[in-house]
Design an enzyme around this catalytic site. Structure first.
Site, PDB file in Angstrom:
ATOM      1  N   ARG A  40     -94.743  27.533 -45.714  1.00 46.44           N
ATOM      2  CA  ARG A  40     -95.251  28.563 -46.633  1.00 46.44           C
ATOM      3  C   ARG A  40     -96.073  27.966 -47.777  1.00 46.44           C
ATOM      4  O   ARG A  40     -97.003  28.600 -48.271  1.00 46.44           O
ATOM      5  CB  ARG A  40     -94.080  29.385 -47.179  1.00 46.44           C
ATOM      6  CG  ARG A  40     -93.535  30.374 -46.160  1.00 46.44           C
ATOM      7  CD  ARG A  40     -92.348  31.139 -46.674  1.00 46.44           C
ATOM      8  NE  ARG A  40     -92.011  32.245 -45.778  1.00 46.44           N
ATOM      9  CZ  ARG A  40     -90.907  32.963 -45.854  1.00 46.44           C
ATOM     10  NH1 ARG A  40     -90.014  32.683 -46.782  1.00 46.44           N
ATOM     11  NH2 ARG A  40     -90.687  33.937 -45.016  1.00 46.44           N
ATOM     12  N   LYS A 201     -79.955  40.510 -36.040  1.00 43.79           N
ATOM     13  CA  LYS A 201     -79.808  41.915 -36.422  1.00 43.79           C
ATOM     14  C   LYS A 201     -80.625  42.865 -35.560  1.00 43.79           C
ATOM     15  O   LYS A 201     -81.709  42.553 -35.105  1.00 43.79           O
ATOM     16  CB  LYS A 201     -80.220  42.101 -37.888  1.00 43.79           C
ATOM     17  CG  LYS A 201     -79.337  41.342 -38.881  1.00 43.79           C
ATOM     18  CD  LYS A 201     -79.861  41.554 -40.302  1.00 43.79           C
ATOM     19  CE  LYS A 201     -79.020  40.798 -41.317  1.00 43.79           C
ATOM     20  NZ  LYS A 201     -79.538  40.949 -42.685  1.00 43.79           N
ATOM     21  N   GLY A 356     -89.548  33.763 -40.450  1.00 44.90           N
ATOM     22  CA  GLY A 356     -88.109  33.509 -40.507  1.00 44.90           C
ATOM     23  C   GLY A 356     -87.612  32.397 -39.599  1.00 44.90           C
ATOM     24  O   GLY A 356     -88.185  31.308 -39.526  1.00 44.90           O
ATOM     25  N   GLY A 379     -89.735  39.812 -42.159  1.00 43.09           N
ATOM     26  CA  GLY A 379     -89.478  41.229 -42.420  1.00 43.09           C
ATOM     27  C   GLY A 379     -90.760  42.025 -42.583  1.00 43.09           C
ATOM     28  O   GLY A 379     -90.887  43.143 -42.075  1.00 43.09           O
TER      29      GLY A 379
END
Length: 399
Positions: A40, A201, A356, A379
């Site tokens: 990043r 998830k 992620g 996300g």
């Protein structure tokens, strides 16, 4: 979707202007506070270097972790400033706060082309609340606002939305690239377009799947998300990761996929263990034979063959989330195999990795350079592909 970028600011004469840049330096640190992945930071370099070369005064701001509005020493941005200084080849001064007298004085004394880094935004609870006074305090430091933090574009925070409503604003190079790549996935992907979804998830991913059912040619579901899908279909999943999610909603999603031509592919076998540990024995089970005390930790061989067959047909692949517990080497086989398949298809297929843990898995396998695009926002990329409007992007002016 085309937003104004820093290249559209040329006529505003960047020289000497104080430019506040929202970057995403939410990077992983180990116990010794050493950076374990600087993807990043490197992704923000084009925007930072462009502003420096145009003699702007560059003020960087970011969050790190989840300090919940309190000062947490191990979440200070000092390691980031140190690494950024190395990458830029010049000293980046890191401040002890993001607002207040010290920040104001430091900005006042900045030289053209200089870079400073404000302290962790989330040390202030007002940041996540998009508090107008906090946004104003940040905006008062600068003349122009540049949002280059795609990873936080789905958050309506003071540093992403509040400041953009006060200062002349635009997108940085990274933000513009992310918008362009993901917009193309939704509007004009080269086909066949295959989506690989993994990770722990299922929450938040149902909407994405439902949106992608009318766009993607195949959606391959693995990891924790697949256990919830299998449970919705009536399979025994033992002690596998299973969210308390409305299984009826999942069942309807799977029914919708079936009606569109069996677009969703689920595992047919899994690697099962009784305890998630390097030392515990694991075995292969078909999905209709999973023991009640079993835990799914990776895709089985038959599942991997099916996934591989679909991926190799593709011209575009979007991958979000590892297919197993890749942090433990013996359960990383599936994730590494998919990464290797994509790497071997370099030049033949557009490969987009959705942030992620997917980035960590690709990086761990040493295959980052063989992917077409590594999205810095897990996300955010999922919400974008889910057809949602991201507040950090919506607030930026159109070209």
């Amino acid at each position: 979707m085309q937003k104004k970028t820093i290249e559209d600011l040329r006529d505003n004469h960047l020289e000497g202007k104080k430019v506040l840049v929202r970057v995403d330096f939410n990077i992983p640190l180990n116990e010794e506070l050493e950076i374990t992945n600087d993807t990043r930071i490197k992704a923000a370099l084009p925007t930072i270097k462009y502003l420096m070369s145009h003699q702007a005064k560059v003020i960087l701001m970011s969050h790190l972790g989840r300090p919940k509005g309190k000062v947490i020493e191990k979440l200070r941005l000092d390691p980031v400033a140190s690494r950024l200084s190395e990458l830029l080849g010049r000293k980046v001064k890191k401040l002890n706060d993001c607002i207040g007298e010290e920040a104001e004085k430091a900005v006042l004394n900045m030289q053209k082309g200089e870079v400073i880094l404000l302290e962790n935004l989330r040390f202030h609870p007002e940041e996540e609340k998009n508090n107008p006074e906090f946004a104003k305090a940040l905006a008062n430091l600068a003349d122009i606002f540049v949002n280059d933090a795609f990873g936080t574009a789905h958050r309506a925070h003071a540093s992403t939305v509040g400041v953009a409503r006060i200062l002349p604003s635009c997108a940085g190079f990274l933000m513009a690239k992310e918008i362009g790549v993901l917009s193309n996935l939704l509007e004009n992907p080269e086909r066949p377009f295959v989506v690989v979804l993994g990770g722990a998830k299922i929450t938040g991913k149902i909407e994405i799947v439902q949106n992608l059912l009318s766009i993607a040619d195949r959606i391959l579901i693995s990891g924790g998300m697949s256990y919830t899908c299998l449970a919705a279909l009536g399979y025994e999943v033992g002690n596998s990761l299973l969210e308390e999610y409305d299984l009826e909603i999942v069942k309807n999603m799977l029914k919708g996929a079936e009606e569109k031509g069996n677009k969703i592919l689920l595992p047919v076998d899994l690697v099962i263990t009784k305890e998630i540990s390097e030392k515990t024995e694991s075995k292969l089970f078909k999905i209709d034979d999973i023991p009640k005390d079993g835990i799914g930790v990776d895709l089985g061989e038959r599942s991997l063959v099916k996934f591989e067959k679909e991926i190799k047909k593709a011209k575009t692949v979007f991958w979000n989330g590892p297919v197993g517990v890749f942090e433990i080497e013996k359960y990383a086989k599936g994730t590494n195999r998919i990464a290797k398949i994509l790497a071997d298809m370099q030049g033949e297929v557009v490969t987009i990795i959705g942030g992620g843990d997917s980035i960590a898995a690709i990086d761990k396998a040493g295959l980052t350079e063989k992917m077409t695009h590594i999205s810095t926002g897990g996300g955010a990329s999922l919400e974008f592909l889910g057809g949602k409007k991201l507040p950090g992007i919506e607030v930026l002016p159109e070209k």
